[in-house]
Design an enzyme around this catalytic site. Structure first.
Site, mmCIF file in Angstrom:
data_model
loop_
_atom_site.group_PDB
_atom_site.id
_atom_site.type_symbol
_atom_site.label_atom_id
_atom_site.label_comp_id
_atom_site.label_asym_id
_atom_site.label_seq_id
_atom_site.Cartn_x
_atom_site.Cartn_y
_atom_site.Cartn_z
ATOM 1 N N SER A 1 8.979 94.383 27.334
ATOM 2 C CA SER A 1 7.570 94.103 27.588
ATOM 3 C C SER A 1 7.134 92.968 26.673
ATOM 4 C CB SER A 1 6.719 95.345 27.308
ATOM 5 O OG SER A 1 5.347 95.029 27.277
ATOM 6 N N TYR B 1 4.213 102.326 21.739
ATOM 7 C CA TYR B 1 4.768 101.514 22.817
ATOM 8 C C TYR B 1 5.373 100.217 22.281
ATOM 9 C CZ TYR B 1 5.099 99.222 27.381
ATOM 10 O OH TYR B 1 5.562 98.584 28.508
#
Length: 266
Positions: free
Chosen positions: A153, A167
């Site tokens: 990501s 995350y």
């Protein structure tokens, strides 16, 4: 120097390959299934939600895509061995692994329990490591190389002010794993890379594409940092995926490809 003899028609040809897609029912997982399946790859699709997996299997069959469904998450070594065994039994081996599974849990670190943090790490990092280990053993035994693609990501590179400590940490770990395995498995002809998207159209992000005031405000603020000036579409991930799973990327390993419209370039 004479003109190089490059067969461009074969560079991206993955027809007949065998692929495992972990997290196949998610937004990126479905992009993977559609991209590889329509390119002639035989799939083993895995996910934890049995109903969603059955629906996906029906959709793949209707599209003429060869696939078998395994209702298993890569939580343990035994789970991963079973997934690999299913691919070997059905398709004779494993040529491609795409790990598309992942979760997020948003909260400021001072409000997040360690168990919540650990759950994100288990889902995003442990599962990827375990299935990579099992697939790597199979690919090394086959002796014909292979392709691994993780899902990273933009948040593996950049922080976020809205409670992304779990995350961001997990995706940074994926980046490190990608580089480490790229180094470790190069001698076997196994390439290991990652695709790092930012916002792309999916059920989870549909609200950002809406025309209400809140969505417009959030979207405009985000797009101010995206050089191409738009949000992502599933097709924007299909090209990098096909590159990373085909002969075209044989000399590329340990890389994170940011499919983000230039978001991380600024």
């Amino acid at each position: 120097m004479t003109l190089p003899a490059i067969d461009t028609s074969a560079l991206f040809d993955v027809h007949g390959k065998s692929a495992i897609v972990v997290g196949a029912t998610g937004a990126f997982g479905k992009v993977v299934c559609a991209t590889l399946g329509r390119a002639g790859v035989r799939l083993v699709v895995t996910a934890g939600n049995a109903a969603e997996l059955a629906t996906l299997a029906d959709e793949l069959a209707a599209a003429g895509i060869t696939a078998i469904a395994v209702n298993t998450r890569p939580n343990t070594e035994a789970d991963c061995d079973a997934i690999v065994a299913a691919a070997v039994q059905a398709h004779g081996g494993v040529d491609i692994l795409v790990v598309a599974a992942g979760v997020n849990d948003v909260a400021p670190i001072i409000d997040m329990s360690h168990e919540r943090f650990a759950a994100v790490m288990r889902a995003n990092v442990d599962g990827a490591w375990l299935i990579a280990q099992a697939v790597g053993k199979q690919m090394i035994a086959q002796g014909t190389g292979g392709k691994l693609v993780f899902t990273s990501s933009a948040r593996g590179k950049l922080g976020h002010p809205a409670g992304y400590s779990a995350y961001c940490t997990s995706k940074s770990a994926i980046d490190g794993m990608t580089k480490a395995l790229g180094c470790e498995w190069g001698k076997y002809g196994i390439t290991v890379n990652a695709i790092a998207p930012t916002v792309f159209r999916s059920p989870l992000t549909a609200w950002m594409f809406a025309d209400d005031d809140k969505a417009i405000a959030v979207r405009e603020g985000f797009l101010a940092r995206v050089p191409v000036g738009r949000l992502g579409e599933p097709e924007d991930l299909a090209g990098p995926l096909l590159f990373l799973t085909s002969r075209a990327s044989d000399f590329h390993t340990g890389h994170i490809i940011y499919a983000d419209g230039g978001y991380t370039a600024g």
